[in-house]
Design an enzyme around this catalytic site. Structure first.
Site, PDB file in Angstrom:
ATOM      1  N   ASP A  84       5.459   2.418  -2.974  1.00  0.00           N
ATOM      2  CA  ASP A  84       6.302   1.902  -1.904  1.00  0.00           C
ATOM      3  C   ASP A  84       6.885   0.575  -2.362  1.00  0.00           C
ATOM      4  O   ASP A  84       6.683   0.155  -3.501  1.00  0.00           O
ATOM      5  CB  ASP A  84       5.513   1.750  -0.601  1.00  0.00           C
ATOM      6  CG  ASP A  84       6.370   2.049   0.621  1.00  0.00           C
ATOM      7  OD1 ASP A  84       7.366   1.317   0.839  1.00  0.00           O
ATOM      8  OD2 ASP A  84       6.064   3.004   1.352  1.00  0.00           O
TER       9      ASP A  84
ATOM     10  N   HIS B 263      12.248   2.897  -0.410  1.00  0.00           N
ATOM     11  CA  HIS B 263      10.867   2.429  -0.615  1.00  0.00           C
ATOM     12  C   HIS B 263      10.578   2.328  -2.114  1.00  0.00           C
ATOM     13  O   HIS B 263       9.509   2.724  -2.583  1.00  0.00           O
ATOM     14  CB  HIS B 263       9.880   3.354   0.083  1.00  0.00           C
ATOM     15  CG  HIS B 263       9.930   3.266   1.586  1.00  0.00           C
ATOM     16  ND1 HIS B 263       9.463   2.184   2.286  1.00  0.00           N
ATOM     17  CD2 HIS B 263      10.438   4.127   2.507  1.00  0.00           C
ATOM     18  CE1 HIS B 263       9.663   2.381   3.587  1.00  0.00           C
ATOM     19  NE2 HIS B 263      10.259   3.543   3.741  1.00  0.00           N
TER      20      HIS B 263
ATOM     21  N   GLU C 294      13.767   6.595   5.414  1.00  0.00           N
ATOM     22  CA  GLU C 294      14.211   5.208   5.599  1.00  0.00           C
ATOM     23  C   GLU C 294      14.991   4.671   4.402  1.00  0.00           C
ATOM     24  O   GLU C 294      14.848   3.497   4.031  1.00  0.00           O
ATOM     25  CB  GLU C 294      13.006   4.311   5.921  1.00  0.00           C
ATOM     26  CG  GLU C 294      12.316   4.689   7.222  1.00  0.00           C
ATOM     27  CD  GLU C 294      11.118   3.814   7.541  1.00  0.00           C
ATOM     28  OE1 GLU C 294      10.855   3.599   8.730  1.00  0.00           O
ATOM     29  OE2 GLU C 294      10.438   3.364   6.609  1.00  0.00           O
TER      30      GLU C 294
END
Length: 781
Positions: free
Chosen positions: A209, A280, A343
């Site tokens: 991440d 990420h 995301e």
């Protein structure tokens, strides 16, 4: 005696062999032992019937098992029995069912269509666990252990019964985020052990991440060496003695990963690694800047939230990712590899001339199609290496290869859409299955997202939506809970968040829909807590506490105390400072008491044992003058994103915890009694604003500062009412991270001089640090 049915579970007729086993021989001579009366199994089995009599079991009971699979199941049972009951059984001997023995039998005729299924028969002269597959024998051994763990000694009588059981779903998963906060190999094994006890079979391991890259890749050593370290925000990243930065580091070597994968396989758990992209990605880009879109080097991120850093889409980057996946595939032999896809804020792609040129070269009309191209490249590589791609539901945007599997986290809608397109789906909605959300509103919950996911929410979640046509329901592979660790700095907190909600997840994932019964689950849960204690699982105490709401009149010397337990277990209390027991008064209605009072209360199981240590509520006129952070309300219509945050310091040891609405920090004391009050004492702390908000950044608001370091502003009659005080803030807090502010009040503008909703806010930008209220004390004239 008639057959007794477990409530809400459908009964099945006993076969002739099972019936003979239940009644064949007279019981052995009695000896000191405990009788296990009613099975309290979690997850509830598909079918269970009880018969007459029972089987006496002690350390002399032999274990029989033919073949390696049966031997493994027998050893599994014996190891658990030793931990929970101190029961030391002899090593399993070769052989099948025999009088007085416990036998584990691999039998192809038992539920061949459900390889994880098993049959368990307990009669007066023996116990037999049968399954067609090693997985089924393993689960049967777990169920048999659950029965003996209901006793608290080395000798017991188990009730005669027959269980025919198999899981509802093939994917019964738990995701653990090791990127934000790192767990040791031993801690990962303890999570896997607990999963096995709950019959969960997929460990989704979030390894990369923005905040950390946790897997060794031999070809790219900087991924772990650089990407595996970050400098935490604030005091948590500074040595107080030297002022030097203190990095937070950790990664798993390939040998450690092989060890964990093998450990999981022995528990019949598949490990699904997650290598995140195209978003990420900041830890990877920090290690190898040429992978990013921007020319500017970036650090491994020390903030939480949604970040803008993306991988670029050059062929060299795809080569890098394929080389990473080559090593991942070698380490993880399971069927699935998770590629993230969530995301991925497209700002960098939209602003990059080079990325826009690549889109034109590839014939792609927008950034959604570019992400689809990115995911498609990963899918093609994985499919040629015998693996299936799985990703978060954003991978649907822009199109998706038909073989890809979708994990639906933004509600269930993504799962419904994916199934309609023919994709397999794992249901994992944040609204019901995110275990970093708090499980109660108790004031001593650890840091997390105060939007609650209660035990009942997890239990009542239905993975197969009613809106999904019957012809598409086979695409629902199963269900998974996700444990993100931004706010979970220790293994103790991880256990708090996982348990007992893992028990609810287990029953949702395993038991037939018609067998699920929340009231019955709560009745069985105290026995599960006993098993947790036997296995040293530090489950959350907050769901089992007696919580109190106190409304007092300090001048009149009275208070009304309302008690509740988050799960609805009955509460008993005392008013004399003694710990309540089964003979103490049972709480049935709010208590009107005279001050001072020391009330102690606890929730109790049906057998009269307390479910958690008693909570103590000492109330007097002085205590009513103070409210601590967790006792303050959130101001209405501002700062809707509420978080329960841990302070940034000290570097080691306990840290303060605050409820903060990070978009607009604001605290409210409803109906504060100001009748004789002319000033406040406000204890305030300061902490880093460690959040990336991406497109939510415009929602972050604050009152403008009028002095160099900002002010504390206090209003009456709510946050739109008259200003009662404005006090300048210091440049920095004291050495302990806090400051006490003396706040004289001008109450003349209030419509009522007695009670008002007291609103507290700090002025000035919340970046890079923000002030937070720790406690408010009313000071009488």
């Amino acid at each position: 005696m008639p057959v007794r049915l477990i409530p809400r579970l459908p009964a099945v007729a006993l076969g002739l062999a099972a019936a003979a086993l239940l009644t064949a021989c007279a019981p052995r001579p009695q000896r000191p032992h405990e009788v296990v009366a009613a099975p309290a199994l979690i997850p509830a089995p598909a079918r269970l019937v009880t018969g007459d009599g029972g089987f006496d079991l002690d350390a002399a009971t032999p274990l029989h098992a033919d073949g390696e699979a049966a031997q493994q199941a027998a050893r599994r049972f014996a190891a658990l029995a030793a931990r929970s009951n101190g029961l030391r059984l002899a090593a399993p001997a070769a052989g099948g069912p025999a009088p007085g023995a416990i036998a584990f039998v691999l039998d192809p005729a038992v539920s061949p269509e459900a390889p994880e299924g098993y049959a368990l028969a307990i009669g007066s002269d023996g116990i037999v666990v049968r399954a067609s597959d090693a997985r089924g024998l393993f689960h049967g051994a777990t169920t048999l252990w659950q029965l003996i763990a209901q006793a608290q000694g080395e000798a017991m009588t188990l009730p005669a019964l027959r269980i025919d059981d198999a899981p509802r779903f093939g994917w019964r998963g738990l995701m653990l985020d090791s990127a934000r906060h790192f767990q040791s190999v031993d801690e990962i094994k303890r999570v896997l052990d607990a999963m096995a006890v709950h019959k969960l079979n997929v460990f989704h391991w979030h390894l990369t991440d923005d905040q950390g890259w946790r897997i060794e890749i031999k070809r790219y050593p900087r991924l772990a060496e650089v990407g595996g370290c970050r400098i935490p925000a604030g005091d948590g990243g500074i040595d107080p003695a030297t002022g030097a930065p203190v990095p937070y580091c950790g990664y798993y070597t390939q040998d450690q990963i092989r060890e964990i994968v093998a450990y999981a396989a022995a528990l019949h758990i598949e490990v699904v690694p997650e290598i995140n992209g195209p978003g990420h990605a900041q830890a990877a880009v920090s290690a190898y800047p040429e992978l990013g879109v921007l020319d500017t080097p970036v650090p491994v991120l020390a903030e939480w939230g949604v970040n803008r850093t993306l991988f670029n889409v050059e062929e060299s980057t795809f080569t890098f990712l394929e080389n990473v996946l080559a090593e991942v595939v070698d380490l993880f032999p399971g069927r699935y590899v998770h590629v993230g896809g969530d995301e991925a804020v497209k700002d960098q792609w939209e602003a990059s001339p080079r990325v826009q040129q690549r889109m034109r070269e590839l014939g792609l009309r927008d950034e959604a199609q570019l992400q689809s191209h990115f995911i498609g490249r990963m899918e093609r590589y994985l499919s040629t290496h015998g693996r299936r791609l799985i990703g978060w539901d954003e991978i649907l945007e822009g199109g998706l290869p038909p073989e890809a599997t979708v994990m639906s986290w933004r509600g269930i809608e993504g799962g419904i859409a994916a199934a309609a397109l023919g994709h397999d789906v794992v249901m994992s909605p944040s609204s019901d299955l995110y275990l970093d959300y708090l499980q109660t509103d108790a004031p001593d919950e650890p840091p997390g997202r105060p939007s609650m996911v209660t035990l009942e929410q997890v239990y009542r979640f239905e993975p197969v939506p009613a809106a999904l046509p019957a012809a598409q329901r086979h695409h629902i592979l199963g269900v998974q809970a996700n444990m993100w660790t931004e706010h979970t700095r220790s293994f103790a907190r991880l256990q708090h968040n996982l348990f007992p909600r893992m028990a609810a997840l287990a029953e949702t994932a395993w038991s037939p829909a018609e067998a699920r019964d929340y009231a019955g689950f709560l009745a069985r849960l105290p026995m599960q807590l006993q098993r947790y204690r036997a296995l040293d699982i530090a489950y959350a105490q907050t769901p089992f506490q007696a919580l109190a709401t106190i409304e007092g009149d300090r001048r009149d010397g009275t208070a009304r105390v309302t008690l509740r337990n988050p799960l609805g277990y009955p509460i008993r209390y005392t008013l004399d400072g003694r710990a309540p027991d089964a003979g103490s008064p049972r709480y049935t209605a709010p208590l009107d008491v005279r001050l001072p009072v020391q009330l102690r209360a606890a929730a109790f199981a049906a057998d009269g044992t307390p479910l958690a240590p008693a909570t103590t509520h000492a109330v007097d006129a002085t205590s009513l003058l103070t409210r601590h952070n967790a006792e303050l309300a959130v101001c209405p219509d501002v700062g809707r994103l509420l978080l329960r945050l841990e302070d940034d310091g000290p570097l080691t040891g306990e840290r303060a915890i605050f409820n903060v609405t990070i978009f607009h920090p604001c605290w409210l004391w409803p109906a504060a009694d100001l009748g004789d009050i002319d000033r406040l004492t406000v204890r305030a702390g300061r902490m880093p604003y460690a959040f990336q908000l991406a497109h939510d950044e415009p929602q972050r608001t604050f009152l403008p500062a009028r002095t160099a370091h900002g002010e504390l502003q206090v209003q009456g009659e709510g946050c739109a009412g008259p200003v009662l005080a404005t006090v300048p803030l210091p440049a920095a807090p004291d050495a302990d991270g806090f400051v006490s502010l003396d706040v004289p009040l001008d109450t003349g503008a209030l419509a009522s001089r007695r009670t008002t909703d007291l609103c507290l806010r700090f002025t000035g930008d919340t970046r890079p640090t923000m002030w937070v209220v720790d406690a408010v004390t009313l000071q009488p004239r």
